[in-house]
Motif scaffolding. Structure first.
Motif, PDB file in Angstrom:
ATOM      1  N   UNK A  69       0.820  -1.214   0.000  1.00 35.14           N
ATOM      2  CA  UNK A  69       0.000   0.000   0.000  1.00 35.14           C
ATOM      3  C   UNK A  69       0.854   1.265   0.000  1.00 35.14           C
ATOM      4  N   UNK A  70       0.682   2.110  -1.000  1.00 35.59           N
ATOM      5  CA  UNK A  70       1.456   3.358  -1.059  1.00 35.59           C
ATOM      6  C   UNK A  70       0.992   4.353   0.000  1.00 35.59           C
ATOM      7  N   UNK A  71      -0.160   4.092   0.629  1.00 37.61           N
ATOM      8  CA  UNK A  71      -0.650   4.973   1.686  1.00 37.61           C
ATOM      9  C   UNK A  71      -0.207   4.505   3.078  1.00 37.61           C
ATOM     10  N   UNK A  72       0.698   3.534   3.115  1.00 36.45           N
ATOM     11  CA  UNK A  72       1.282   3.061   4.367  1.00 36.45           C
ATOM     12  C   UNK A  72       2.763   3.407   4.371  1.00 36.45           C
ATOM     13  N   UNK A  73       3.269   3.793   5.516  1.00 36.18           N
ATOM     14  CA  UNK A  73       4.676   4.160   5.639  1.00 36.18           C
ATOM     15  C   UNK A  73       5.533   2.902   5.536  1.00 36.18           C
ATOM     16  N   UNK A  74       6.094   2.682   4.361  1.00 35.00           N
ATOM     17  CA  UNK A  74       6.957   1.521   4.185  1.00 35.00           C
ATOM     18  C   UNK A  74       7.435   1.448   2.742  1.00 35.00           C
ATOM     19  N   UNK A  75       7.701   0.236   2.280  1.00 37.16           N
ATOM     20  CA  UNK A  75       8.437   0.038   1.035  1.00 37.16           C
ATOM     21  C   UNK A  75       7.649   0.390  -0.221  1.00 37.16           C
ATOM     22  N   UNK A  76       6.361   0.110  -0.246  1.00 39.24           N
ATOM     23  CA  UNK A  76       5.596   0.377  -1.461  1.00 39.24           C
ATOM     24  C   UNK A  76       5.650   1.851  -1.833  1.00 39.24           C
ATOM     25  N   UNK A  77       5.613   2.710  -0.828  1.00 39.89           N
ATOM     26  CA  UNK A  77       5.648   4.151  -1.081  1.00 39.89           C
ATOM     27  C   UNK A  77       7.062   4.680  -1.265  1.00 39.89           C
ATOM     28  N   UNK A  78       8.056   3.941  -0.748  1.00 37.04           N
ATOM     29  CA  UNK A  78       9.412   4.488  -0.685  1.00 37.04           C
ATOM     30  C   UNK A  78      10.354   3.965  -1.756  1.00 37.04           C
ATOM     31  N   UNK A  79       9.904   2.988  -2.570  1.00 41.16           N
ATOM     32  CA  UNK A  79      10.819   2.573  -3.627  1.00 41.16           C
ATOM     33  C   UNK A  79      10.804   1.120  -4.027  1.00 41.16           C
ATOM     34  N   UNK A  80       9.986   0.288  -3.392  1.00 40.08           N
ATOM     35  CA  UNK A  80       9.776  -1.094  -3.831  1.00 40.08           C
ATOM     36  C   UNK A  80       8.312  -1.210  -4.245  1.00 40.08           C
ATOM     37  N   UNK A  81       8.022  -0.822  -5.477  1.00 40.51           N
ATOM     38  CA  UNK A  81       6.645  -0.642  -5.921  1.00 40.51           C
ATOM     39  C   UNK A  81       6.085  -1.954  -6.475  1.00 40.51           C
ATOM     40  N   UNK A  82       4.890  -2.320  -5.988  1.00 37.89           N
ATOM     41  CA  UNK A  82       4.194  -3.512  -6.472  1.00 37.89           C
ATOM     42  C   UNK A  82       2.999  -3.059  -7.304  1.00 37.89           C
ATOM     43  N   UNK A  83       2.856  -3.632  -8.490  1.00 39.61           N
ATOM     44  CA  UNK A  83       1.808  -3.210  -9.423  1.00 39.61           C
ATOM     45  C   UNK A  83       1.204  -4.428 -10.094  1.00 39.61           C
ATOM     46  N   UNK A  84       0.028  -4.254 -10.667  1.00 36.80           N
ATOM     47  CA  UNK A  84      -0.538  -5.315 -11.474  1.00 36.80           C
ATOM     48  C   UNK A  84       0.294  -5.459 -12.739  1.00 36.80           C
ATOM     49  N   UNK A  85       0.505  -6.679 -13.176  1.00 35.01           N
ATOM     50  CA  UNK A  85       1.230  -6.919 -14.414  1.00 35.01           C
ATOM     51  C   UNK A  85       0.540  -6.190 -15.566  1.00 35.01           C
ATOM     52  N   UNK A  86       1.308  -5.492 -16.380  1.00 31.75           N
ATOM     53  CA  UNK A  86       0.735  -4.661 -17.444  1.00 31.75           C
ATOM     54  C   UNK A  86      -0.044  -5.487 -18.461  1.00 31.75           C
ATOM     55  N   UNK A  87       0.419  -6.687 -18.763  1.00 32.30           N
ATOM     56  CA  UNK A  87      -0.303  -7.535 -19.709  1.00 32.30           C
ATOM     57  C   UNK A  87      -1.649  -7.960 -19.132  1.00 32.30           C
ATOM     58  N   UNK A  88      -1.693  -8.257 -17.834  1.00 37.34           N
ATOM     59  CA  UNK A  88      -2.962  -8.604 -17.201  1.00 37.34           C
ATOM     60  C   UNK A  88      -3.889  -7.399 -17.158  1.00 37.34           C
ATOM     61  N   UNK A  89      -3.344  -6.246 -16.826  1.00 35.59           N
ATOM     62  CA  UNK A  89      -4.155  -5.026 -16.788  1.00 35.59           C
ATOM     63  C   UNK A  89      -4.819  -4.769 -18.137  1.00 35.59           C
ATOM     64  N   UNK A  90      -4.098  -5.044 -19.209  1.00 36.50           N
ATOM     65  CA  UNK A  90      -4.642  -4.804 -20.551  1.00 36.50           C
ATOM     66  C   UNK A  90      -5.811  -5.732 -20.875  1.00 36.50           C
ATOM     67  N   UNK A  91      -5.935  -6.831 -20.128  1.00 37.98           N
ATOM     68  CA  UNK A  91      -7.039  -7.774 -20.343  1.00 37.98           C
ATOM     69  C   UNK A  91      -8.324  -7.343 -19.641  1.00 37.98           C
ATOM     70  N   UNK A  92      -8.236  -6.360 -18.764  1.00 35.45           N
ATOM     71  CA  UNK A  92      -9.429  -5.882 -18.055  1.00 35.45           C
ATOM     72  C   UNK A  92     -10.143  -4.877 -18.953  1.00 35.45           C
ATOM     73  N   UNK A  93     -11.388  -5.145 -19.270  1.00 31.49           N
ATOM     74  CA  UNK A  93     -12.117  -4.239 -20.161  1.00 31.49           C
ATOM     75  C   UNK A  93     -12.333  -2.894 -19.484  1.00 31.49           C
ATOM     76  N   UNK A  94     -12.440  -1.865 -20.289  1.00 33.31           N
ATOM     77  CA  UNK A  94     -12.551  -0.502 -19.750  1.00 33.31           C
ATOM     78  C   UNK A  94     -13.844  -0.274 -18.978  1.00 33.31           C
ATOM     79  N   UNK A  95     -14.866  -1.092 -19.232  1.00 32.42           N
ATOM     80  CA  UNK A  95     -16.133  -0.927 -18.506  1.00 32.42           C
ATOM     81  C   UNK A  95     -16.225  -1.839 -17.285  1.00 32.42           C
ATOM     82  N   UNK A  96     -15.133  -2.473 -16.942  1.00 32.82           N
ATOM     83  CA  UNK A  96     -15.069  -3.331 -15.758  1.00 32.82           C
ATOM     84  C   UNK A  96     -14.733  -2.459 -14.547  1.00 32.82           C
ATOM     85  N   UNK A  97     -15.562  -2.540 -13.489  1.00 31.86           N
ATOM     86  CA  UNK A  97     -15.352  -1.746 -12.279  1.00 31.86           C
ATOM     87  C   UNK A  97     -13.948  -1.966 -11.716  1.00 31.86           C
ATOM     88  N   UNK A  98     -13.428  -3.155 -11.870  1.00 36.18           N
ATOM     89  CA  UNK A  98     -12.142  -3.492 -11.262  1.00 36.18           C
ATOM     90  C   UNK A  98     -10.960  -2.829 -11.962  1.00 36.18           C
TER      91      UNK A  98
END
Length: 495
Positions: free
Chosen positions: A309-338
């Motif tokens: 969580x980037x809103x927590x004081x720790x690694x995600x906000x400070x330089x070890x960023x975790x994200x959804x895989x870009x190829x998987x993200x591209x599979x989510x349709x634009x009208x999907x709430x998620x």
């Protein structure tokens, strides 16, 4: 949020007896209670042994339960949820400053079985097994049904937790299901000495037996909080195990078990609003299993929230960023709430789950003491596993029904599912598992049981745009060197 119940001093001592030794098979120091004392105490006062179960649940969120003091990836079950999501290709380490998860995502995990990454999950899950065995022994042993109803429920919980740990070990430390392959030592009592590896079929026989008997023992149990397991939790875990084994009528049983959980009516699907509501409160109706974290647990930067969580004081906000895989993200349709769960803006925090997992104050690096909760299981898992098991057992109508039910408040139109069958239906189910359960550690299990290869996108700090076979040794763990040294019967580390 409610305070987690506090137990008596004798319960804490019982926990320490099983959870804090440096060696898994170390003899208990004489200042702790003997097994006979635990047994006698349980017979007279069920709260004593119930307190030991509370100690087992605390291992799931405490830091260092994988046997380390300084490794900031060691904080219980959610540690492995992160790493399994990375191994499945779902969660990318898109920026790496501090080095955590570097070897995992560089695909060099297998290069050094002396390292912490191999040791920690082994230590963690066998620590829970050892603790569960102490409870089971204290109640008379696994072949005994305790006389007191309260002790039956406690025995049921211990059997479920033991099975849960063996199941995860079977996923992390093997390439795939091979019935005759020797994989793990089995311990069903604290009195056992070092054991050699048992074959896969024997490990799964124990997992299935523990869960079946756990379900029976937990009949009528109304747990005080979602921290504890109950019969519904056990049914979903059993469905996972059966779907992975896939022998005889296992797949039909997995379908039936998940249908039972869904039809129990205890858990509604996550609402449209809650899908971007932070996934931070154990009281969310769709959460089946989780823990209410408060400042009393004293978690901070070494935690799942700190790593994600980037809103927590720790690694995600400070330089070890975790994200959804870009190829998987591209599979989510634009009208999907998620789709809105992830940050679409280019930059350091691109594709981070800033609308799925976040501290409610939403201040970057804001939450220092962790009070946002951990989720271990949601009802959506039952729907998705039911759809998968139904499709794989030939009941495609049921598979389409369950999949549509889950997606109806996520997509404006789910009618396209009616036209899916065969591989197209299975591919859609697998895609929805990856999208729906992102960050929750379950995609790795689906990858292995369905034999889908990992396809990484472009936003990985290391080894982007690669395809990896589902049973590649780079996606699994080795029995750690320290365990082999302590147990000479584990003389073959070949999977």
């Amino acid at each position: 949020m409610k305070k987690i119940a506090k137990y008596t001093l004798i319960s804490v001592i019982t926990l320490l007896m099983v959870a804090c030794s440096d060696d898994f098979l170390e003899e208990r120091p004489t200042q702790y209670l003997t097994q006979e004392q635990v047994t006698e105490a349980a017979r007279l006062n069920p709260e004593v042994i119930a307190g030991s179960m509370a100690g087992i649940y605390s291992l799931m969120y405490q830091t260092g339960t994988g046997g380390t003091n300084l490794d900031h990836r060691d904080f219980g079950q959610k540690s492995w949820d992160i790493q399994l999501d990375m191994l499945s290709g779902n969660m990318s380490l898109s920026v790496n400053t501090y080095g955590w998860y570097r070897d995992l995502t560089q695909l060099t995990l297998m290069d050094d079985y002396t390292g912490n990454l191999h040791y920690m999950p082994w230590r963690y899950y066998y620590r829970i097994i050892r603790s569960a065995n102490t409870v089971i022994d204290g109640l008379g042993g696994q072949d005994i049904v305790p006389e007191l109803q309260e002790n039956q429920w406690t025995m049921g919980q211990a059997r479920v937790m033991r099975a849960h740990s063996y199941f995860y070990l079977s996923q992390l430390y093997t390439r795939e299901y091979n019935a005759g392959k020797a994989i793990l030592p089995i311990y069903t009592s604290t009195s056992q000495e070092n054991q050699a590896k048992s074959i896969t079929s024997d490990v799964f026989d124990l997992i299935v037996k523990d869960l079946e008997e756990g379900i029976s023992l937990l009949d009528g149990y109304m747990r005080p909080t979602k921290t504890e397991v109950d019969a519904n939790i056990a049914k979903v875990i059993l469905a996972y195990a059966l779907a992975y084994r896939n022998e005889g009528n296992d797949m039909t049983r997995a379908k039936d078990l998940t249908n039972e959980v869904i039809n129990s009516g205890g858990y509604p699907l996550t609402s449209t609003v809650a899908l971007t509501g932070g996934f931070n409160d154990v009281n969310t109706p769709s959460w089946m299993w989780g823990v209410d974290l408060t400042s009393d647990q004293d978690l901070d930067l070494v935690s799942w929230w700190g790593q994600i969580d980037i809103y927590t004081y720790s690694y995600a906000a400070a330089g070890d960023v975790k994200a959804i895989d870009a190829a998987l993200y591209s599979l989510i349709s634009n009208d999907d709430v998620r789709k809105a769960q992830f940050n679409p803006d280019a930059g350091t925090f691109y594709l981070t789950p800033y609308n799925k997992f976040y501290d409610p104050d939403r201040k970057v690096s804001g939450q220092r003491n962790i009070t946002t909760d951990y989720v271990y299981m949601r009802i959506e898992e039952a729907y998705l596993l039911c759809a998968e098991a139904a499709a794989r057992s030939g009941d495609e109508a049921m598979a389409r029904t369950r999949l549509k039910e889950m997606l109806e408040n996520r997509l404006p139109d789910v009618s396209y599912i009616d036209g899916l069958s065969g591989d197209a239906l299975m591919n859609e189910i697998y895609k929805q598992i990856r999208i729906e359960l992102w960050g929750e550690g379950k995609a790795y299990l689906a990858m292995k049981r369905n034999k889908y290869n990992v396809v990484r996108g472009s936003n990985w700090a290391f080894s982007p745009n690669v395809i990896i076979d589902y049973n590649d040794t780079r996606l699994m763990f080795e029995i750690p060197q320290s365990e082999i040294q302590n147990n000479p019967l584990l003389n073959d580390n070949n999977h």
